[in-house]
Each structure stands twice: as C-alpha cells, then as structure tokens.
Design a protein around this motif. Sequence first.
Motif, PDB file in Angstrom:
ATOM      1  N   PRO A 121       0.992  -1.373  -0.087  1.00 48.43           N
ATOM      2  CA  PRO A 121       0.263  -0.080   0.508  1.00 48.43           C
ATOM      3  C   PRO A 121       0.819   1.264  -0.085  1.00 48.43           C
ATOM      4  CG  PRO A 121      -0.125  -1.364   2.011  1.00 48.43           C
ATOM      5  CD  PRO A 121       0.598  -1.794   1.358  1.00 48.43           C
ATOM      6  N   LEU A 122       0.603   2.148  -0.714  1.00 49.87           N
ATOM      7  CA  LEU A 122       1.265   3.779  -0.859  1.00 49.87           C
ATOM      8  C   LEU A 122       1.055   4.133   0.118  1.00 49.87           C
ATOM      9  CD1 LEU A 122       1.083   4.032  -4.861  1.00 49.87           C
ATOM     10  CD2 LEU A 122       3.222   3.188  -3.152  1.00 49.87           C
ATOM     11  N   LEU A 123      -0.405   4.210   0.292  1.00 52.75           N
ATOM     12  CA  LEU A 123      -1.181   4.732   1.224  1.00 52.75           C
ATOM     13  C   LEU A 123      -1.794   3.823   2.406  1.00 52.75           C
ATOM     14  CD1 LEU A 123      -4.213   7.090  -0.329  1.00 52.75           C
ATOM     15  CD2 LEU A 123      -1.574   8.048   0.658  1.00 52.75           C
ATOM     16  N   ALA A 124      -0.435   4.209   3.660  1.00 49.38           N
ATOM     17  CA  ALA A 124      -1.216   2.661   5.337  1.00 49.38           C
ATOM     18  C   ALA A 124      -2.901   2.458   5.317  1.00 49.38           C
ATOM     19  CB  ALA A 124      -0.465   3.835   6.469  1.00 49.38           C
ATOM     20  N   PRO A 125      -2.695   1.753   5.341  1.00 49.04           N
ATOM     21  CA  PRO A 125      -4.042   1.686   5.813  1.00 49.04           C
ATOM     22  C   PRO A 125      -4.458   1.337   7.115  1.00 49.04           C
ATOM     23  CG  PRO A 125      -3.160  -0.789   5.623  1.00 49.04           C
ATOM     24  CD  PRO A 125      -2.385   0.700   5.549  1.00 49.04           C
ATOM     25  N   TYR A 204      -5.825   0.675  -6.424  1.00 45.52           N
ATOM     26  CA  TYR A 204      -4.441   0.662  -6.378  1.00 45.52           C
ATOM     27  C   TYR A 204      -3.105   1.406  -5.393  1.00 45.52           C
ATOM     28  CZ  TYR A 204      -0.012   1.192  -9.108  1.00 45.52           C
ATOM     29  OH  TYR A 204       1.033   0.967  -9.763  1.00 45.52           O
ATOM     30  N   LEU A 205      -3.675   2.720  -4.596  1.00 44.37           N
ATOM     31  CA  LEU A 205      -3.122   3.223  -3.413  1.00 44.37           C
ATOM     32  C   LEU A 205      -2.804   2.840  -1.977  1.00 44.37           C
ATOM     33  CD1 LEU A 205      -4.110   6.897  -4.563  1.00 44.37           C
ATOM     34  CD2 LEU A 205      -1.819   5.804  -5.399  1.00 44.37           C
ATOM     35  N   THR A 206      -3.803   2.047  -1.768  1.00 44.16           N
ATOM     36  CA  THR A 206      -4.074   1.132  -0.838  1.00 44.16           C
ATOM     37  C   THR A 206      -4.149  -0.133  -1.313  1.00 44.16           C
ATOM     38  OG1 THR A 206      -6.410   0.612  -1.043  1.00 44.16           O
ATOM     39  CG2 THR A 206      -5.422   2.433  -0.061  1.00 44.16           C
ATOM     40  N   ALA A 207      -3.635  -0.931  -2.444  1.00 46.81           N
ATOM     41  CA  ALA A 207      -3.732  -2.709  -2.337  1.00 46.81           C
ATOM     42  C   ALA A 207      -4.351  -2.770  -1.656  1.00 46.81           C
ATOM     43  CB  ALA A 207      -1.924  -3.297  -2.126  1.00 46.81           C
ATOM     44  N   ASN A 208      -5.721  -2.817  -2.526  1.00 47.94           N
ATOM     45  CA  ASN A 208      -6.848  -3.610  -1.904  1.00 47.94           C
ATOM     46  C   ASN A 208      -7.268  -3.273  -0.185  1.00 47.94           C
ATOM     47  OD1 ASN A 208      -7.646  -4.340  -4.761  1.00 47.94           O
ATOM     48  ND2 ASN A 208      -6.205  -5.482  -4.467  1.00 47.94           N
ATOM     49  N   SER A 209      -6.458  -2.561   0.008  1.00 43.99           N
ATOM     50  CA  SER A 209      -6.776  -2.886   1.536  1.00 43.99           C
ATOM     51  C   SER A 209      -7.804  -1.516   2.346  1.00 43.99           C
ATOM     52  CB  SER A 209      -5.783  -2.689   2.829  1.00 43.99           C
ATOM     53  OG  SER A 209      -4.604  -1.278   2.618  1.00 43.99           O
ATOM     54  N   GLY A 210      -8.099  -0.627   1.192  1.00 45.87           N
ATOM     55  CA  GLY A 210      -8.365   0.998   1.639  1.00 45.87           C
ATOM     56  C   GLY A 210     -10.189   0.020   1.940  1.00 45.87           C
ATOM     57  N   MET A 211     -11.399   0.883   2.067  1.00 49.31           N
ATOM     58  CA  MET A 211     -12.516   1.189   2.433  1.00 49.31           C
ATOM     59  C   MET A 211     -13.583   1.923   2.396  1.00 49.31           C
ATOM     60  SD  MET A 211     -13.483  -0.666   5.957  1.00 49.31           S
ATOM     61  CE  MET A 211     -15.499  -0.416   5.790  1.00 49.31           C
ATOM     62  N   VAL A 212     -14.880   2.157   2.182  1.00 49.85           N
ATOM     63  CA  VAL A 212     -15.358   3.703   2.110  1.00 49.85           C
ATOM     64  C   VAL A 212     -16.560   3.134   2.549  1.00 49.85           C
ATOM     65  CG1 VAL A 212     -17.248   4.556   1.393  1.00 49.85           C
ATOM     66  CG2 VAL A 212     -15.693   4.025  -0.341  1.00 49.85           C
ATOM     67  N   TYR A 213     -16.130   3.356   4.447  1.00 46.65           N
ATOM     68  CA  TYR A 213     -17.143   3.632   5.612  1.00 46.65           C
ATOM     69  C   TYR A 213     -18.664   3.868   5.598  1.00 46.65           C
ATOM     70  CZ  TYR A 213     -13.576   3.795   8.514  1.00 46.65           C
ATOM     71  OH  TYR A 213     -11.813   3.367   9.299  1.00 46.65           O
ATOM     72  N   SER A 214     -19.493   2.895   5.495  1.00 45.12           N
ATOM     73  CA  SER A 214     -20.869   2.910   5.748  1.00 45.12           C
ATOM     74  C   SER A 214     -21.502   1.867   6.559  1.00 45.12           C
ATOM     75  CB  SER A 214     -21.050   1.790   3.991  1.00 45.12           C
ATOM     76  OG  SER A 214     -20.628   0.818   4.075  1.00 45.12           O
ATOM     77  N   VAL A 215     -22.791   2.723   6.247  1.00 45.91           N
ATOM     78  CA  VAL A 215     -23.684   1.794   7.074  1.00 45.91           C
ATOM     79  C   VAL A 215     -25.697   1.349   6.483  1.00 45.91           C
ATOM     80  CG1 VAL A 215     -25.377   2.675   9.486  1.00 45.91           C
ATOM     81  CG2 VAL A 215     -22.772   3.630   9.454  1.00 45.91           C
TER      82      VAL A 215
END
Length: 335
Positions: A121-125, A204-215
């Motif tokens: 990840p280029l952006l830390a999870p 791409y930036l998070t190597a699939n580790s990021g997410m959108v917070y949803s409820v």
Amino acid sequence: MADWQNPWQAIRSAFFEPVRYFTDPTERVYLLYLASGLICAIAVFMIARRRDPANTPRSFLAYLFPRRIYLHPSARADYWFFLIDRVLSFLVLPFFVILIPAVARPAYSLLVILFGTPTGPLLAPGLGTNLLITLVAALAVDLALWWIHYLHHRIPVLWEFHKVHHSAEVMTPITAYRMHPVEVILNLNLTALVSGLVFAAFQYLTANSGMVYSVIGVDVVTLLFLLFGFNLRHSHVPMAYPRSISYFLVSPWMHQVHHSCEKRHIDKNMGFIFSIWDWMFGTLYIPARGETFVIGLDSGEAPKFHSVAAMYLRPFRNVLARLGREEKATSSKSS
C-alpha cells in the motif's frame, strides 16, 4: 434491477418496485429518512411558531401537510409519475446504465499497466486512509453531480429534459423523482464513471486494503446528509443552515431557492450535498430570512407538464421544435 432470465418474475417484481423505495436505505424516500425529515420539520415549525405565531398555523399537521400543496395538480402528477416511472425504470433503465465495477476493473488494470503492480500500500491502511477515501469519493461524486446539473441548465437541449423537474409548481418529497429518464441516465452514468475511477485509484494506492465507511449500505457522508432533513429540500418547509455552514453544505431551503422561477434565483444552488462548488463557480445564493419566491418555470410552461405523458414526451417535442427553429434561422441567414 430486472432479471430478464425470468421475464414474468421481473414483471411481477416491477409492480412492487414503488413500495421498495420506502424500505430500501439506498433510496431517498426510505422511511428512516422521511422520519428524520419529519423531526427536522417539527423543529422548523416550533421556531416559526415562536418567531411569527400570527402567520404560522397552530396545528403542526396543517403546517406540514397543507391541502393547497399535497392536492395541487403538480403534486398529483408527481404521485402518478412516481408510480409509473418506478415500474418502467425497473424494467428498462438497466439496459442504459453502466455499473461501477465495469469502470473500476479496467481503470485498475490500466493503472497496473502504466505504473506496475503495487507491491504494498502506498497509503497506509487504517482509520485515516478510510476516512480520506470516504470523503474524497463523496466529494468527487458530488462535483460530478454539480457539473452535470450545471450542464442541464446551460445546454438548451439538456434543459428541455431538466425542465420536467423544474416544472413542479409545488414540492413534496416525491418531487425528487420528477426527473426525465434521459436526465436520470446521464446522471447515473456520470456518477458511475467517477465512482469507478475513484475506487480504482484508491484500490491501487491502498493495495486493496482501503474501504469506504458505510452504514446500512450507504456511505456515511451521504447517510448523514439524507438523515439531516434531506426530504425537506422538496417541500415548503424552509429549513435553513447558519450562513457560515451554507457556504459548505446545501440546506433544504437553498435547494428550494434553486426551484424558484424568479430572476435572482435562476441557475443558482446547483449542488447536491456540498455548496462549495456553487461558492467556487459563482452560482451560490444564500436566501435571507423570510425571503419569499414562486417555484416553477419562468416561461409559464409548468402547467403543460402536469401529466405523466407530458413529462415523458414534451421534452422531445420541445427539442424537435428548438432544432427546427435553429435550422430555420440558419437557413434564413445563409439565404
């Protein structure tokens, strides 16, 4: 979305589609959003009673559900259009709308081709990254909605279709669905395109580790917006935000001003959630306390749209007439 592998089941499901809108959290008239709007309306009513008791009905029901609005020909046309258009949209719209994954997958593949496969990840999870993704995604989609809305007002052919929405002479929460299918298709495809590109970039930036917070299936930014009086934007209840907040968020009253047919309000407040785009591009209008206005079309054409058939067909008639006038004018100049 209709499942045409079983057409009879699709048709049966279509007839129940209008009911789904009140039970689906991803729809604007979900019962929870209507209930939260009711709570906001009670607060507005109490403030109005305190500030101007002489001109505010004593009964909350009389204040919120006046017969002159909810039984107006414009409102009755909204109800019929909602019922019929929800069924037709369920059956037909999927053939014309792209889906977010259909954009995100090839966009991600293109990033891999251009920059190589990410090794990490280029952006830390973590919380910060996920909040960033959630906010940027909401801002990107909102900017896209502002832009397409602006084009609907500035491009004559698109305006003929957007007129359907602005032809409402009174507004109820159902007026939110008074939109021509051509406009809906353009809006859905643009937001899917933007969402797909944003999700691919963060994937791409998070190597699939990021997410959108949803409820309940809705991102938290949109959820908060829908809960905080969204359904009053298509109503007569003047729910305003403090002026400082109005430079960043579109209040229900600001959207009501957008529907005004008075010259000072034309083409103002195009934003959906954020008013920063209007502020940046010179289309912001923050109404003064007690400001009054008439909604509809400044051309006086609004009553001609108060039937389901007119909402579907009149825009095409107007476009053809407009093109005919332009062709005639061109021919006159050339001769």
